[in-house]
Design an enzyme around this catalytic site. Sequence first.
Site, PDB file in Angstrom:
ATOM      1  N   ASP A 130     191.726  94.158  70.174  1.00 12.74           N
ATOM      2  CA  ASP A 130     191.640  93.562  71.502  1.00 12.74           C
ATOM      3  C   ASP A 130     190.489  94.266  72.223  1.00 12.74           C
ATOM      4  OD1 ASP A 130     192.673  91.946  73.604  1.00 12.74           O
ATOM      5  OD2 ASP A 130     193.893  93.585  74.342  1.00 12.74           O
ATOM      6  N   PHE A 140     197.480  85.492  74.226  1.00 16.39           N
ATOM      7  CA  PHE A 140     198.432  86.480  73.727  1.00 16.39           C
ATOM      8  C   PHE A 140     199.241  85.878  72.580  1.00 16.39           C
ATOM      9  CE2 PHE A 140     202.033  89.261  73.442  1.00 16.39           C
ATOM     10  CZ  PHE A 140     201.443  90.501  73.611  1.00 16.39           C
ATOM     11  N   GLU A 185     194.879  96.939  60.649  1.00 17.51           N
ATOM     12  CA  GLU A 185     195.356  96.649  62.008  1.00 17.51           C
ATOM     13  C   GLU A 185     195.840  95.208  62.099  1.00 17.51           C
ATOM     14  OE1 GLU A 185     196.499  97.339  64.662  1.00 17.51           O
ATOM     15  OE2 GLU A 185     195.517  98.946  65.748  1.00 17.51           O
ATOM     16  N   ASP A 186     196.721  94.968  63.053  1.00 20.93           N
ATOM     17  CA  ASP A 186     197.171  93.601  63.292  1.00 20.93           C
ATOM     18  C   ASP A 186     196.142  92.823  64.110  1.00 20.93           C
ATOM     19  OD1 ASP A 186     197.627  95.203  65.552  1.00 20.93           O
ATOM     20  OD2 ASP A 186     199.686  94.528  65.867  1.00 20.93           O
ATOM     21  N   ARG A 220     208.210  89.479  65.936  1.00 20.78           N
ATOM     22  CA  ARG A 220     207.408  90.041  64.843  1.00 20.78           C
ATOM     23  C   ARG A 220     207.657  89.304  63.528  1.00 20.78           C
ATOM     24  NH1 ARG A 220     205.093  94.957  66.455  1.00 20.78           N
ATOM     25  NH2 ARG A 220     206.300  96.195  67.919  1.00 20.78           N
TER      26      ARG A 220
HETATM   27  P1  IMP Z   1     193.276  97.652  72.017  1.00 21.75           P
HETATM   28  O1  IMP Z   1     193.185  99.145  72.100  1.00 21.75           O
HETATM   29  O2  IMP Z   1     193.104  97.015  73.379  1.00 21.75           O
HETATM   30  O3  IMP Z   1     192.318  97.050  71.012  1.00 21.75           O
HETATM   31  O4  IMP Z   1     194.785  97.329  71.637  1.00 21.75           O
HETATM   32  C1  IMP Z   1     195.146  96.761  70.448  1.00 21.75           C
HETATM   33  C2  IMP Z   1     196.663  96.691  70.399  1.00 21.75           C
HETATM   34  O5  IMP Z   1     197.171  95.921  71.487  1.00 21.75           O
HETATM   35  C3  IMP Z   1     197.134  95.960  69.147  1.00 21.75           C
HETATM   36  O6  IMP Z   1     197.354  96.843  68.063  1.00 21.75           O
HETATM   37  C4  IMP Z   1     198.409  95.287  69.620  1.00 21.75           C
HETATM   38  O7  IMP Z   1     199.500  96.186  69.497  1.00 21.75           O
HETATM   39  C5  IMP Z   1     198.198  95.045  71.073  1.00 21.75           C
HETATM   40  N1  IMP Z   1     197.786  93.637  71.320  1.00 21.75           N
HETATM   41  C6  IMP Z   1     196.577  93.222  71.752  1.00 21.75           C
HETATM   42  N2  IMP Z   1     196.542  91.878  71.860  1.00 21.75           N
HETATM   43  C7  IMP Z   1     197.773  91.433  71.467  1.00 21.75           C
HETATM   44  C8  IMP Z   1     198.353  90.112  71.355  1.00 21.75           C
HETATM   45  O8  IMP Z   1     197.745  89.057  71.605  1.00 21.75           O
HETATM   46  N3  IMP Z   1     199.634  90.069  70.919  1.00 21.75           N
HETATM   47  C9  IMP Z   1     200.352  91.186  70.601  1.00 21.75           C
HETATM   48  N4  IMP Z   1     199.845  92.439  70.704  1.00 21.75           N
HETATM   49  C10 IMP Z   1     198.563  92.563  71.130  1.00 21.75           C
HETATM   50 MG    MG Z   2     200.008  97.350  68.021  1.00 23.78          MG
END
Ligand code: IMP
Ligand code: MG
Length: 173
Positions: free
Chosen positions: A100, A149, A96-97, A162
């Site tokens: 959050d 962010f 994963e990148d 990206r």
């Molecule tokens: P989660 O389900 O809330 O954990 O969502 C995770 C996804 O939200 C990641 O795979 C990203 O695509 C996006 N995301 C969350 N925080 C950021 C950020 O700071 N920058 C860019 N994308 C983010």
């Molecule tokens: Mg994502």
Amino acid sequence: MDKIRVMIPEEKVEARIKELAEQISRDYEGKSVRLICILKGSVFFTCELAKRITVPVTMDFMSVSSYGNGTESTGRVKIIKDLDEPVQDENILVIEDIIDSGRTLSFLLDMLKARKPESIKLCTLLDKPDRRVTEVKVDYTGFEIPDEFVVGYGLDYAQNYRNLPYIGVVESE
Ligand code: IMP
Ligand code: MG
């Protein structure tokens, strides 16, 4: 144009990815690993990591979108593109990148576990632990970052940035 403040410079990101690859190579000694790249944000990270892993590697790609209002994920995940290959009896490492809230990933991990892999682990470049809503066990983390962010190294803001080779924060004027 937005102004981007550098949070983690390119050299630091690459040095950390090298360390993670060494750790993964040690942990999977004698096995092969299937890297599951979650599109699109994890592409750069997956490639850099894969190049440095010394055990046999295969790769597959999955694209998911979470239903939500745009800024908050809901945890209900729609598969846009599924894996090409079955994962049964494979050692899979989900890449994963960023984590959050953790909602997207916890849904995804449950779905992949149901496909009966030999083992399943999770590797993320970035983690924002302050934002966690759903607990997920992360096996490999690049950097823990504050609740800001971020973009770059695969991460986007409305599909932009990206390609930045570092992790940055968008500072809107
Ligand atoms: P989660 O389900 O809330 O954990 O969502 C995770 C996804 O939200 C990641 O795979 C990203 O695509 C996006 N995301 C969350 N925080 C950021 C950020 O700071 N920058 C860019 N994308 C983010
Ligand atoms: Mg994502």
